[in-house]
Design an enzyme around this catalytic site. Structure first.
Site, PDB file in Angstrom:
ATOM      1  N   PHE A   9       0.901   5.471   1.174  1.00  0.00           N
ATOM      2  CA  PHE A   9       0.707   6.047   2.620  1.00  0.00           C
ATOM      3  C   PHE A   9      -0.799   6.844   2.265  1.00  0.00           C
ATOM      4  O   PHE A   9      -1.520   6.968   3.535  1.00  0.00           O
ATOM      5  CB  PHE A   9       1.726   7.046   2.758  1.00  0.00           C
ATOM      6  CG  PHE A   9       3.065   6.011   3.364  1.00  0.00           C
ATOM      7  CD1 PHE A   9       3.219   5.664   4.505  1.00  0.00           C
ATOM      8  CD2 PHE A   9       3.925   5.782   2.002  1.00  0.00           C
ATOM      9  CE1 PHE A   9       4.489   4.881   4.778  1.00  0.00           C
ATOM     10  CE2 PHE A   9       4.994   4.937   2.423  1.00  0.00           C
ATOM     11  CZ  PHE A   9       5.195   4.554   3.925  1.00  0.00           C
ATOM     12  N   PRO A  45       0.784  -1.372  -0.073  1.00  0.00           N
ATOM     13  CA  PRO A  45      -0.089  -0.096   0.024  1.00  0.00           C
ATOM     14  C   PRO A  45       1.037   1.277   0.072  1.00  0.00           C
ATOM     15  O   PRO A  45       1.971   1.243   0.687  1.00  0.00           O
ATOM     16  CB  PRO A  45      -0.746  -0.035   1.433  1.00  0.00           C
ATOM     17  CG  PRO A  45      -0.068  -0.994   2.150  1.00  0.00           C
ATOM     18  CD  PRO A  45       0.800  -1.874   1.319  1.00  0.00           C
TER      19      PRO A  45
END
Length: 374
Positions: free
Chosen positions: A89, A87
């Site tokens: 941020f 992922p």
């Protein structure tokens, strides 16, 4: 990841690229030319000299294939790794900061603050188990930079990422400035100890649900990633002094350009150096006055004074493929990705076929509910 205070960044030199062909010209002459260009552009007294034939990906391509382009610098962030399952941020809903509730943090950024880590290291190491290097394959973006290296065009990659995928893709320590550190090595946080530990040692501790402690002084051992409250590596400042005098093209990929001093690098290139952004959104735009002073982004994609900045908006992998196609490298890039991913798969299968490795692999299974972005 995190960033040092701006006060630790070396002072910006006022340079104009027209002066670069003569090492004997004085600093005052350089500053005068810079100020002349600054006021000319800011007050609209003259049009900037054309840098690209057109402010498009095709225009960048023509420049890259010309004799003018020999040294390319990349600035990359978490967006180049999302297609690997890591992922970023700040993406709403899917970004790392949006999915840290299970760690009971006072606020999301606390997980990367050195003071919080020293008092409560468990959340960071729990997160590290999910995001640990070795569980993901490099993306098309990573291999595009590898291809640029093989073509002799890569001067340096400045990365905010700590996932080490640039290294897995084939970039060496000399090719990289890991601005926010890396999992590649770890050190004891004890100021009088600072014992170093390799990636394999840290991995064993993390996947054994142990808080890594120094074997010499029993203090915490932390991967060499830069937390909020820590200084950036010295190589960040030393390399940019040299690199940004030689740079012919800056390519920025997968970063919000919100963290300083990393984000300020876009303003440190000479005024005639083209800048290409490959990203989901336009970032790095700012006041042209401060951009020319090298005090921030200052990228200009859309005004009538735009003369060197190009934005390609979309998935970073798609952007690299589009650029590679214009360059005539698309088939070569796709074959490189296919070959390298097959080699990674083969190596993984070989490890799992060794007696005892399968059981160890099962014991190291990632927790359910791991955050990922497709």
């Amino acid at each position: 990841m995190a960033a040092a205070k701006e006060s630790e960044e070396p002072k910006t030199k006022l340079e104009d690229s027209e002066d670069s062909d003569s090492s004997e010209e004085s600093g005052s002459t350089s500053e005068m030319d810079f100020l002349r260009n600054l006021f000319s552009r800011t007050l609209g007294l003259g049009a900037p000299e054309k840098v690209l034939d057109e402010l498009t990906l095709e225009g960048v391509t023509k420049f890259m294939l010309s004799e003018k382009c020999k040294n390319v610098v990349f600035m990359v962030g978490a967006g180049i790794s999302t297609s690997a399952g890591i992922p970023d941020f700040r993406s709403p809903g899917s970004g790392l900061y949006s999915n840290l509730q299970k760690y009971n943090l006072p606020y999301p950024e606390a997980i990367f603050e050195i003071g919080f880590f020293q008092q409560n290291p468990e959340p960071f190491f729990a997160l590290a188990r999910e995001l640990y290097p070795g569980q993901f394959k490099p993306t098309i973006c990573h291999y595009f930079m590898r291809l640029m290296k093989e073509k002799g065009l890569l001067l340096r990659c400045y990365t905010q990422n700590i996932d080490t995928l640039e290294r897995v893709a084939g970039l060496s320590s000399d090719d990289l400035v890991e601005a926010h550190g890396t999992f590649h090595t770890s050190h004891c946080i004890g100021p009088l100890c600072r014992a170093e530990y390799p990636l394999s040692w840290m991995k064993e501790k993390i996947f054994s649900d142990l808080i890594p402690k120094c074997e010499k002084c029993n203090r915490l051992v932390k991967p060499d990633i830069v937390f909020f409250g820590e200084s950036l590596p010295s190589c960040f400042f030393s390399a940019l002094k040299s690199d940004f005098q030689k740079i012919d093209l800056l390519i920025i990929m997968g970063t919000s350009l919100q963290v300083q001093p990393f984000a300020s690098l876009v303003g440190k290139v000479p005024s005639k150096t083209p800048r290409l952004l490959i990203n989901k959104d336009k970032t790095g735009e700012g006041d042209s006055f401060f951009g020319l002073l090298g005090l921030g982004g200052g990228m200009d994609f859309d005004s009538d004074k735009a003369y060197r900045d190009v934005a390609w908006l979309g998935n970073c992998d798609d952007g690299c493929l589009a650029l590679a196609e214009f360059l005539g490298w698309k088939a070569e890039l796709e074959e490189l990705v296919k070959k390298e991913h097959a080699a990674i798969d083969a190596a993984t299968q070989e490890k799992e076929s060794v007696p005892g490795q399968m059981e160890k692999k099962k014991s190291q299974k990632k927790p359910e509910g791991e955050t990922s972005v497709e």
